[in-house]
Design an enzyme around this catalytic site. Structure first.
Site, PDB file in Angstrom:
ATOM      1  N   GLU A 187      64.260  33.801  38.382  1.00 29.66           N
ATOM      2  CA  GLU A 187      64.495  34.946  39.263  1.00 29.66           C
ATOM      3  C   GLU A 187      63.204  35.610  39.718  1.00 29.66           C
ATOM      4  O   GLU A 187      63.146  36.182  40.802  1.00 29.66           O
ATOM      5  CB  GLU A 187      65.378  35.960  38.533  1.00 29.66           C
ATOM      6  CG  GLU A 187      66.031  36.976  39.431  1.00 29.66           C
ATOM      7  CD  GLU A 187      67.204  37.655  38.750  1.00 29.66           C
ATOM      8  OE1 GLU A 187      67.299  38.881  38.889  1.00 29.66           O
ATOM      9  OE2 GLU A 187      68.006  36.972  38.102  1.00 29.66           O
ATOM     10  N   ASP A 235      68.520  35.204  35.693  1.00 27.05           N
ATOM     11  CA  ASP A 235      69.156  36.045  34.679  1.00 27.05           C
ATOM     12  C   ASP A 235      70.654  35.762  34.629  1.00 27.05           C
ATOM     13  O   ASP A 235      71.293  35.535  35.672  1.00 27.05           O
ATOM     14  CB  ASP A 235      68.935  37.528  34.994  1.00 27.05           C
ATOM     15  CG  ASP A 235      67.477  37.934  34.860  1.00 27.05           C
ATOM     16  OD1 ASP A 235      66.707  37.169  34.248  1.00 27.05           O
ATOM     17  OD2 ASP A 235      67.114  39.011  35.372  1.00 27.05           O
ATOM     18  N   TYR A 257      67.390  40.656  26.703  1.00 26.59           N
ATOM     19  CA  TYR A 257      67.832  41.025  28.051  1.00 26.59           C
ATOM     20  C   TYR A 257      68.416  42.437  28.048  1.00 26.59           C
ATOM     21  O   TYR A 257      69.304  42.739  27.235  1.00 26.59           O
ATOM     22  CB  TYR A 257      68.871  40.018  28.533  1.00 26.59           C
ATOM     23  CG  TYR A 257      69.236  40.157  29.991  1.00 26.59           C
ATOM     24  CD1 TYR A 257      68.275  39.978  30.985  1.00 26.59           C
ATOM     25  CD2 TYR A 257      70.537  40.466  30.375  1.00 26.59           C
ATOM     26  CE1 TYR A 257      68.610  40.111  32.317  1.00 26.59           C
ATOM     27  CE2 TYR A 257      70.875  40.594  31.708  1.00 26.59           C
ATOM     28  CZ  TYR A 257      69.913  40.417  32.679  1.00 26.59           C
ATOM     29  OH  TYR A 257      70.237  40.547  34.000  1.00 26.59           O
TER      30      TYR A 257
END
Length: 876
Positions: A7, A152, A365
Site C-alpha cells: 500500500e 493492508d 496493525y
C-alpha cells in the site's frame, strides 16, 4: 520474478527487508517509482509500494438525453457511458439554456443548485489518481511470473489491491495472483503471511468501493448545496457528508442540552480537620457536611449557625471498604483513540502516529475492532521483547517468572487482526515525544492486560460537629496490580490519618459556599469517538479524520468539542428541511448495507442505488428552502467572526478579509459610516465573553491569542491603547550612519497603528536601516554588537526565560549556525541509521532452532502518508 504490491513505499521496503534471504535488498526505481529487489530462497522478488488509492472515483462531466437512446454521460476523456436517471426528473428540451441546462442535457461539472437532483444519479467512473505509479506497476506486472497483493488487510486495503490488480490485468491477464494478509511488520508475521497466501476477497473490496461511491455522492451533493446556498467566493467550501453531518448533529444536540439547562442554587458547608493537637499540615484533611448539597438556603443557614465557630469534632463512625479493579481489555482502535485523547493526543494525530509506529515495525496493525488476543500470539515472547526497554524490565521480569500468562478479553472478537500490541522494543531517544508517548501507552496497556487486578481501600469517617453530622473520605491503593504498568487514569491517593470512634479532631477553615449546578459536560474528542461508534457512525479508520474535517471547515472549535455558530446553523437548517440527513439511523442503515456487501449478501449496485434513493428524497425540500438556509448561514458566519463591540458606534466588530490583498483585519459592521479597524494579532484569535472581553481603558475588545507552539495570552486589539504601549528603547548606534560620518541611534519601537515591533534608525529616511523584532517578550538593550555583522544584540525575556539575539536576519553568523545545525542533523541521522540495526528474527516454533536473523533499520520519526482522498468534493 515474483511481484509484491504494497500500500505504501515504507511497507514495500519493510517486506523486502524481512523476506530477503540473500543480504540487503537492492533499492532502485522503475520510472520514478521506488522498488526493492531481493532474493527469497533463490527466487528473484521485487516489491513496489503504491501511494494509497491509485484510482479515484469521479462523476462524468455532462449528462445527455435523446428520446431514442435515453440518458447517457460523457466523461472528461470524451468516453460515453450509460446513465440511469429516474423518469420523474425533467428531460430536455428545457425552457432555459443557461447552465447547468444544455440543449440536450445537464452540465454537472459546474456547481449549480438545479443540477443537484441529476448529480445524485450521475454515473461514476474510476480515473487514475497516480499515473506514474500505475505506469511503473504495469511495467513490472508484464514481466512477473506471479503477483502477490500485500496491501493492508481491511476494506480499504482490499479495494486498493483490487484497483491495482485491475490495472495489472490490462498487461498481465493470465498471471497468477494471490493475497498476503499480515498484522505486523515482524519476521515471524511476514514469513507466515507469505507462506499461507490466500485469494483476494472481492466482496470485501466491493464493500470498500461502495463506501467510496456513497461518500462521493453524499459529500458532493451536500457540500455543493451548502456552499451555493450562500456563496461567499471561491475557496469558501462548506463541507457536508453522510457521516460528517450526523456527527456534527451529536455535538450540536449536546450544546442544545447545555443551553436549555437551568442552573439550580445550592449551598455547601465544608472545612478542614486534623487529629487533636496535631499541628502537621500534611495530616489535615477536608471534611464536608453530611448533607452534601443544601437546596434550601434556610436549612444551610441553620446548620451554619451551629458550626461556624466550632473548634472540635468527635469521630462517630468509621467505615472501610475494599475495591478490586480488573485489568483493562486490549486496545482496539476506538479505545486507543480514547486513551490517547485523555493524554492530550487528538484522535486524528493518534492515528497518524500509530500508522508511523506500525510502519516502523514497533506495533501491530492499528485499525482493528478486535479486543481478544488470538491463541497464535506468543504473549511470553512479546513480554521478552518489551523487557529490552529499561522502563518496563521490572514488570516484564515478574510476568516472565509466572508459570502461565493469562490475558484479559474484551467484548469484541474478530478474526482479521489481533488487538493493538507492541511488536518490538522502542528506544525513547529515537522517537519524537508524541510517538514515544503513544508507544508507551500501547506497551503499558499490553502489559496491564497480563497482570492481576489492583486493590484500593476506601475509608469514610463520620463526625459530630456541635450536633451537625460531617464526613470525610479517602482512598488508598493497597495492591497496585496492573497499575504498576498502567497508571493512566489513576486518581491520586487521598490519605486520611488513623482515627477511631471517639477520637477528637481540631476544626478550622469552616465555610459556607453558594454554588450552582453545572450543565452537561461537552464531549471530549475521545468521548465523541465512542459516541460515534455507539451510533455506528463511520468506521474505526475514518472517525478520527471525520472529526478533524469538522474542525478544518470551522464547524467545531476547542476541546472539549464545541460547535461554532456556523455548525449550529447548518444542523438546525438541515434538521428542519431534511431531518434524515442529520440522523445517525440513516447512516447506520447504509453501514449495515455495506457490511452485507462484504459478506456477499448484497451487490454493490444495489447498495449504492439504495443510498442514491435516500439522498434523492431529501434534495427536493432542501432546494426549495435554499434561500432560508442561506440567510441562516450568513448570520452564523457573522456571529462566528464577532470579536466584540465597536467602541465608537456600538455595532459588532468582526474578523474580515481584505478584498485587495486577502489579509485579515478586525472591522466594524457599521462600515462605511464607521471606519474603525484594528490589526489581527498573530495566532489563533478567540473572543472573550463578558466584562473581561472589554478593555477597561479604551473600551475596545480584548481577545485571547494562541500563537503557534506558544502559550496563549490576552490582549486589547487596539494597538494605540495605553495597555499595549511600550517605551522606546535605544539598543545601539547605527553602523551605516557612522560609516557616513553622522550619528544615528537604533531605536526599538512598537507601532501604534499595526502593533508590530521593530528597530529603526533615527535617520531612517537617509540610511534606510531597520530590523524586525520578536513580537512578544520584554526587550532589553545589552550594549553589545554582533561580531559577524555589527548589528546590535538584544535580550528578549519570555516565559521560557531570557535569550539573546542578533537582530539582523541576514547576519552571516545566523546563516552559519543554520548550516551547522543542518549538518549536525544529517550526521545524527546517519549515526542513528548505522546504530539502529538490530535482530528482528523471532522463533516461529520451538523446533526451529536454526531460524535465520535479519537486520532492521528503524526510522525514528517517519510518518506514513495518509490514504488519499477520493475526490475533491467528497466527504472528508
Amino acid at each position: 520474478m515474483k511481484l509484491v504490491v504494497t500500500e505504501k513505499n515504507d511497507a514495500a521496503q519493510q517486506i523486502a527487508r524481512l523476506l530477503s534471504t540473500a543480504g540487503k535488498p537492492e533499492a532502485g526505481k522503475v520510472y520514478d517509482t521506488p522498488v526493492y529487489r531481493f532474493k527469497h530462497d533463490g527466487e528473484e522478488w521485487v516489491t513496489i509500494g503504491l501511494r494509497g488509492h491509485i484510482m479515484a472515483p469521479d462523476f462524468a462531466h455532462e449528462l445527455h438525453y435523446s428520446k431514442k437512446e435515453g440518458w447517457w454521460a460523457v466523461t472528461a476523456e470524451g468516453e460515453v457511458i450509460p446513465a440511469h436517471i429516474p423518469d420523474d426528473l425533467p428531460r430536455p428540451p428545457y425552457e432555459t439554456k443557461r447552465k447547468p441546462f444544455l440543449k440536450d442535457g445537464i452540465d454537472i461539472k459546474g456547481w449549480k443548485v438545479p443540477s443537484l437532483p441529476y448529480l445524485v444519479w450521475a454515473p461514476i467512473e474510476k480515473v487514475p489518481a497516480e499515473k506514474g505509479i500505475i505506469r511503473s506497476l504495469k511495467n513490472l506486472a508484464a514481466k512477473a511470473d506471479s503477483i502477490v497483493i500485500g496491501t493492508d488487510f481491511d476494506r480499504e486495503g482490499e479495494l486498493i489491491g483490487s484497483d491495482a490488480l485491475r490495472q495489472m490485468r490490462e498487461v498481465a491477464p493470465d498471471t497468477p495472483v494471490s493475497r498476503a494478509r499480515y498484522s505486523a511488520f515482524t519476521k515471524a508475521e511476514i514469513d507466515h503471511a507469505f507462506a499461507n497466501l490466500v485469494d483476494l476477497d472481492q466482496d470485501l473490496a466491493d464493500a470498500g468501493e461502495s463506501r467510496q461511491y456513497i461518500d462521493l455522492i453524499w459529500g458532493a451533493v451536500l457540500t455543493r448545496y451548502l456552499t451555493m446556498a450562500r456563496f461567499s467566493g471561491l475557496g469558501h467550501v462548506r463541507s457536508a457528508g453522510r457521516v460528517q453531518t450526523p456527527t456534527l448533529a451529536l455535538v450540536v444536540q449536546k450544546e442544545r442540552e447545555r443551553q436549555a439547562f437551568v442552573p439550580e442554587d445550592y449551598w455547601v458547608i465544608s472545612g478542614r480537620m486534623a487529629p487533636a493537637g496535631d499541628s502537621d499540615e500534611s495530616h489535615s484533611f477536608k471534611t464536608t457536611h453530611a448533607t452534601a448539597r443544601f437546596k434550601e438556603k434556610a436549612a444551610a443557614d441553620l446548620a451554619w449557625s451551629h458550626v461556624r465557630d466550632a473548634t472540635t469534632a468527635t469521630v462517630t463512625n468509621v467505615e472501610r471498604k475494599s475495591r478490586t479493579t480488573r485489568p483493562p481489555a486490549p486496545f482496539n482502535t476506538t479505545s486507543l483513540q480514547t486513551a490517547a485523547a485523555a493524554e492530550g493526543i487528538s484522535p486524528a494525530r493518534a492515528m497518524r502516529l500509530a500508522e508511523s509506529l506500525y510502519m516502523d515495525g514497533l506495533i501491530s496493525y492499528p485499525r482493528v475492532d478486535n479486543t481478544v488476543y488470538p491463541k497464535s500470539l506468543d504473549l511470553r515472547d512479546c513480554v521478552r521483547t518489551l523487557a529490552q526497554v529499561p522502563n518496563y524490565r521490572p514488570v516484564c521480569n515478574d510476568l516472565l517468572a509466572l508459570p502461565k500468562l493469562t490475558a484479559t478479553r474484551g467484548k469484541q472478537e474478530t478474526t482479521d487482526h489481533p488487538p493493538i500490541y507492541p511488536t518490538a522494543a522502542a528506544d525513547p531517544d529515537r522517537l519524537d515525544g508524541a510517538a514515544w508517548k503513544l508507544y508507551n501507552l500501547i506497551a503499558r496497556r499490553f502489559l496491564a492486560t497480563l497482570m492481576e487486578p489492583s486493590v484500593s481501600e476506601s475509608t469514610k469517617f463520620s463526625f459530630d460537629v456541635n450536633g451537625e453530622p460531617f464526613c470525610a473520605s479517602g482512598t488508598v491503593l493497597v495492591k497496585p496490580g496492573f497499575r504498576r504498568a498502567y497508571p493512566f487514569g489513576l486518581r491520586k491517593d487521598e490519605q486520611l490519618p488513623q482515627l477511631a470512634v471517639g477520637d477528637s479532631c481540631d476544626v478550622s477553615d469552616m465555610a459556607l459556599e453558594a454554588k450552582q449546578t453545572e450543565p452537561p459536560a461537552r464531549y471530549s474528542q475521545g468521548r465523541l469517538i465512542q459516541e460515534m461508534e455507539k451510533c455506528n457512525l463511520g468506521t474505526k479508520s475514518t472517525r478520527a479524520s471525520i472529526i478533524q474535517r469538522l474542525y478544518d471547515v470551522k464547524y467545531l472549535k476547542n476541546d472539549p468539542v464545541e460547535p461554532s455558530q456556523l455548525g449550529i446553523a447548518v444542523i438546525e437548517a438541515l434538521t428542519e428541511y431534511a431531518p434524515h440527513i442529520t440522523s445517525p439511523d440513516m447512516t447506520a442503515e447504509l453501514e449495515s448495507d455495506m457490511t452485507e456487501v462484504a459478506r456477499g449478501e448484497e451487490t454493490q449496485t444495489e447498495v449504492v442505488d439504495h443510498s442514491r434513493a435516500l439522498l434523492a428524497s431529501m434534495v427536493g425540500p432542501l432546494i426549495e428552502h435554499k434561500d432560508d438556509l442561506g440567510e441562516a448561514i450568513a448570520d452564523a458566519v457573522t456571529a462566528d467572526a464577532k470579536v466584540g463591540v465597536c467602541p465608537k458606534c456600538g455595532k459588532d466588530l468582526v474578523m474580515k478579509t481584505s478584498a485587495k490583498n486577502h489579509s485579515s483585519f478586525i472591522g466594524c459592521m457599521g462600515w462605511p459610516d464607521c471606519d474603525v479597524t484594528y490589526p489581527v494579532p498573530k495566532g489563533r484569535v478567540q473572543a472573550i465573553e463578558g466584562e473581561k472581553g472589554v478593555c477597561p481603558v479604551c473600551h475596545a475588545p480584548r481577545v485571547k491569542v494562541q500563537p503557534f507552539r506558544q502559550r496563549a495570552y490576552e490582549i486589547c486589539v487596539n494597538p494605540a491603547c495605553p495597555t499595549n504601549r511600550e517605551p522606546d528603547v535605544v539598543v545601539g548606534e547605527c553602523a551605516a550612519c557612522a560609516a557616513a560620518g553622522r550619528h544615528g541611534d537604533l531605536v526599538a519601537h512598537k507601532s501604534e497603528r499595526t502593533g508590530k515591533r521593530f528597530i529603526r534608525c533615527t535617520n531612517y529616511e537617509e540610511c534606510g536601516t531597520s530590523y524586525p523584532l520578536p513580537q512578544r517578550g520584554e526587550l532589553h538593550a545589552t550594549g553589545e554588537v554582533c561580531p559577524e555583522c555589527g548589528a546590535p544584540i538584544v535580550e528578549v525575556v519570555t516565559q521560557r526565560g531570557p535569550w539573546r539575539i542578533c537582530v539582523n536576519m541576514d547576519c552571516p553568523g545566523r546563516k552559519k549556525k543554520e548550516e551547522s545545525k543542518a549538518a549536525r542533523g544529517t550526521k545524527r541521522s546517519g549515526a542513528k541509521k548505522a546504530t539502529a540495526k538490530k535482530t528482528a528474527t523471532r522463533k516461529t516454533t520451538a523446533g526451529k532452532s536454526t531460524a535465520k536473523k535479519s537486520t532492521a533499520k528503524k526510522s525514528t520519526a517517519r510518518k506514513a502518508p495518509a490514504k488519499k482522498t477520493t475526490a475533491a468534493d467528497s466527504e472528508g
